[in-house]
Design a protein around this motif. Structure first.
Motif, PDB file in Angstrom:
ATOM      1  N   THR A 139      20.820  -6.748   7.237  1.00 40.16           N
ATOM      2  CA  THR A 139      19.411  -6.530   7.557  1.00 40.16           C
ATOM      3  C   THR A 139      18.945  -5.187   6.995  1.00 40.16           C
ATOM      4  O   THR A 139      19.653  -4.190   7.125  1.00 40.16           O
ATOM      5  CB  THR A 139      19.220  -6.525   9.089  1.00 40.16           C
ATOM      6  N   PRO A 140      17.762  -5.118   6.367  1.00 38.14           N
ATOM      7  CA  PRO A 140      17.272  -3.827   5.858  1.00 38.14           C
ATOM      8  C   PRO A 140      16.785  -2.923   6.976  1.00 38.14           C
ATOM      9  O   PRO A 140      16.565  -3.363   8.108  1.00 38.14           O
ATOM     10  CB  PRO A 140      16.112  -4.237   4.945  1.00 38.14           C
ATOM     11  N   LYS A 141      16.625  -1.646   6.648  1.00 41.86           N
ATOM     12  CA  LYS A 141      16.010  -0.685   7.560  1.00 41.86           C
ATOM     13  C   LYS A 141      14.597  -0.392   7.091  1.00 41.86           C
ATOM     14  O   LYS A 141      14.283  -0.488   5.897  1.00 41.86           O
ATOM     15  CB  LYS A 141      16.824   0.608   7.613  1.00 41.86           C
ATOM     16  N   LEU A 142      13.750  -0.040   8.025  1.00 41.76           N
ATOM     17  CA  LEU A 142      12.341   0.245   7.740  1.00 41.76           C
ATOM     18  C   LEU A 142      12.117   1.751   7.761  1.00 41.76           C
ATOM     19  O   LEU A 142      12.621   2.443   8.656  1.00 41.76           O
ATOM     20  CB  LEU A 142      11.465  -0.429   8.798  1.00 41.76           C
ATOM     21  N   TYR A 143      11.362   2.257   6.783  1.00 43.81           N
ATOM     22  CA  TYR A 143      11.034   3.687   6.747  1.00 43.81           C
ATOM     23  C   TYR A 143       9.564   3.889   6.390  1.00 43.81           C
ATOM     24  O   TYR A 143       9.053   3.240   5.473  1.00 43.81           O
ATOM     25  CB  TYR A 143      11.886   4.427   5.710  1.00 43.81           C
ATOM     26  N   PHE A 144       8.922   4.789   7.122  1.00 43.43           N
ATOM     27  CA  PHE A 144       7.611   5.282   6.695  1.00 43.43           C
ATOM     28  C   PHE A 144       7.827   6.272   5.559  1.00 43.43           C
ATOM     29  O   PHE A 144       8.784   7.048   5.563  1.00 43.43           O
ATOM     30  CB  PHE A 144       6.882   5.955   7.860  1.00 43.43           C
ATOM     31  N   LEU A 145       6.934   6.253   4.581  1.00 43.67           N
ATOM     32  CA  LEU A 145       7.091   7.108   3.406  1.00 43.67           C
ATOM     33  C   LEU A 145       6.380   8.446   3.531  1.00 43.67           C
ATOM     34  O   LEU A 145       6.587   9.323   2.697  1.00 43.67           O
ATOM     35  CB  LEU A 145       6.598   6.367   2.154  1.00 43.67           C
TER      36      LEU A 145
ATOM     37  N   SER B 288       0.814  -1.216   0.000  1.00 40.02           N
ATOM     38  CA  SER B 288       0.000   0.000   0.000  1.00 40.02           C
ATOM     39  C   SER B 288       0.851   1.272   0.000  1.00 40.02           C
ATOM     40  O   SER B 288       0.314   2.370   0.154  1.00 40.02           O
ATOM     41  CB  SER B 288      -0.922  -0.001   1.232  1.00 40.02           C
ATOM     42  N   TYR B 289       2.143   1.136  -0.179  1.00 38.69           N
ATOM     43  CA  TYR B 289       3.074   2.264  -0.254  1.00 38.69           C
ATOM     44  C   TYR B 289       3.098   3.101   1.025  1.00 38.69           C
ATOM     45  O   TYR B 289       3.308   4.309   0.972  1.00 38.69           O
ATOM     46  CB  TYR B 289       2.736   3.174  -1.440  1.00 38.69           C
ATOM     47  N   LEU B 290       2.901   2.472   2.156  1.00 39.95           N
ATOM     48  CA  LEU B 290       3.009   3.203   3.413  1.00 39.95           C
ATOM     49  C   LEU B 290       4.415   3.128   3.982  1.00 39.95           C
ATOM     50  O   LEU B 290       4.868   4.062   4.649  1.00 39.95           O
ATOM     51  CB  LEU B 290       1.997   2.667   4.430  1.00 39.95           C
ATOM     52  N   VAL B 291       5.109   2.027   3.735  1.00 39.41           N
ATOM     53  CA  VAL B 291       6.475   1.866   4.221  1.00 39.41           C
ATOM     54  C   VAL B 291       7.357   1.338   3.102  1.00 39.41           C
ATOM     55  O   VAL B 291       6.882   0.826   2.085  1.00 39.41           O
ATOM     56  CB  VAL B 291       6.560   0.902   5.432  1.00 39.41           C
ATOM     57  N   MET B 292       8.654   1.464   3.310  1.00 39.03           N
ATOM     58  CA  MET B 292       9.618   0.853   2.400  1.00 39.03           C
ATOM     59  C   MET B 292      10.742   0.232   3.227  1.00 39.03           C
ATOM     60  O   MET B 292      11.005   0.643   4.354  1.00 39.03           O
ATOM     61  CB  MET B 292      10.221   1.893   1.432  1.00 39.03           C
TER      62      MET B 292
END
Length: 392
Positions: A251-257, A231-235
């Protein structure tokens, strides 16, 4: 309407692809942009039950209504159309024939990959960038105002308080998309999960810990996170590890868009709270990352943003490739330059070598100058740089 920088990209791709796909979060302005870019085309929303039923029952006749092409909105609601669309555009061999929009990227991309490979020019449209707001004279006066309001067009087109709009956005769109994509038994538990993701924006993603804090398994946390991504809320930002010999984090990092939505989920109800709030640094880092993401996506470029972190904990917030080499970006929410800020960049440069562009330090103050071998950019100066005319 605030002019969108992706408009030039859509027009460019329409010269070389028979189908255009415009994807992004709900209420980001996809429909408005598509209709502005192609005003002569018929517009059909597949959210309309009658149109969706027609498309599902008789896709051939549905498409034959559009001899001059059309804009098909929320096309992921009827994936069977994509196979029929392939035959039609192959027969007509006309560029810019159909424009597809969708707000659930994984379903739509999966359908396009199977049915329309090589025929689709894709643009991902996020909420308004600070550069777009700046060029329209609508950028909030303060950094705290930017972080609190975010970029969804409705908050700039109408007399709406962010708190009122975000509450309805989450209830109307996020929860509906959840029900369409997965069967969530406990919606309250999922709401808590979304808030916990907001609290972890800018951090390394640990699905086991995230799930435990929400009372679900790591498998469920992974499934729910995929919904937020769809839903394009996070990447997820992957680590950059090519060409480096040291042990690095994988490990990836989480971001709110959208930081406005992130702030609302974290209980921030006015801009003044942000100035001394514990999550100010995470909000600012998420804002800078989202602005860099929007700049690339609006130009039709791959996202290709990474971070660098070694096993000891040395980290550079963003790294991306340029013709001149790897561009490093360190992000600091403080308003005054501190002498220890370039430290992580020096660690990274020791591995990356000298043949790299001048590293950036983007900070929460004002100014654009060089210090200790870095270009120091205030938040507003970053906006002005990304607002500069493109080469399109």
């Amino acid at each position: 309407m605030i002019p969108r920088r992706a408009l030039a990209t859509l027009h460019r791709l329409a010269k070389g692809f028979p189908v255009l796909a415009l994807t992004g979060p709900r209420q980001a302005g996809k429909t408005t942009l598509a209709r502005l870019a192609f005003p002569a085309k018929n517009y059909v929303s597949l959210e309309n039950p009658d149109e969706r039923a027609f498309a599902g029952e008789d896709p051939r006749r549905f498409l034959q209504r559009f001899p001059d092409g059309a804009i098909l909105d929320e096309v992921q609601r009827c994936p069977a159309l994509l196979s029929w669309l392939q035959g039609m555009v192959d027969g007509r061999r006309r560029m810019g024939d159909f424009v597809l929009t969708g707000s659930q990227q994984f379903e739509l991309i999966s359908g396009m990959t199977q049915s329309l490979a090589g025929r689709v020019g894709r643009v991902e449209l996020l909420a308004l960038s600070a550069a777009e707001l700046e060029l329209a004279g609508r950028l909030p006066d303060t950094l705290e105002g930017c972080l609190w309001r975010g970029g969804y067009p409705a908050l700039y087109d109408r007399e709406l308080a962010p708190g009122d709009w975000f509450a309805n956005y989450v209830a109307t769109y996020v929860e509906r998309d959840v029900r369409q994509l997965i069967a969530v038994r406990d919606l309250v538990q999922f709401q808590r999960f979304v808030k916990m993701c907001a609290a972890r924006s800018g951090q390394l993603l640990n699905l086991t810990s995230l799930g435990a804090d929400c009372g679900v398994s790591a498998v469920t946390a992974r499934e729910w996170l995929s919904v937020l991504e769809a839903s394009y809320l996070v990447m997820r930002m992957p680590p950059y590890h090519r060409n480096f010999g040291k042990r690095l984090v994988r490990t990836p990092k989480l971001y709110f868009l959208d930081v406005g939505l992130m702030a609302w989920l974290l209980g921030i109800r006015n801009a003044d709270e942000i100035e001394t709030h514990a999550v100010r640094g995470a909000l600012f880092e998420s804002w800078v990352v989202s602005e860099l993401a929007k700049e690339r996506l609006n130009a039709g470029e791959p996202l290709d943003l990474y971070f660098w972190r070694d096993h000891i904990g040395h980290e550079v917030d963003v790294v991306f490739e340029t013709p001149a080499g790897l561009q490093a970006v360190e992000i600091k929410s403080g308003a005054t330059f501190a002498s220890d800020w370039p430290g992580p960049i020096r660690k990274w440069q020791a591995l990356a070598g000298d043949a790299t562009p001048l590293p950036w330090i983007v900070f929460g103050g004002e100014g654009d100058y060089e210090r200790q071998g870095c270009r120091v950019l205030g938040w507003r100066d970053l906006v002005q740089q990304t607002a500069a005319p493109s080469n399109e």
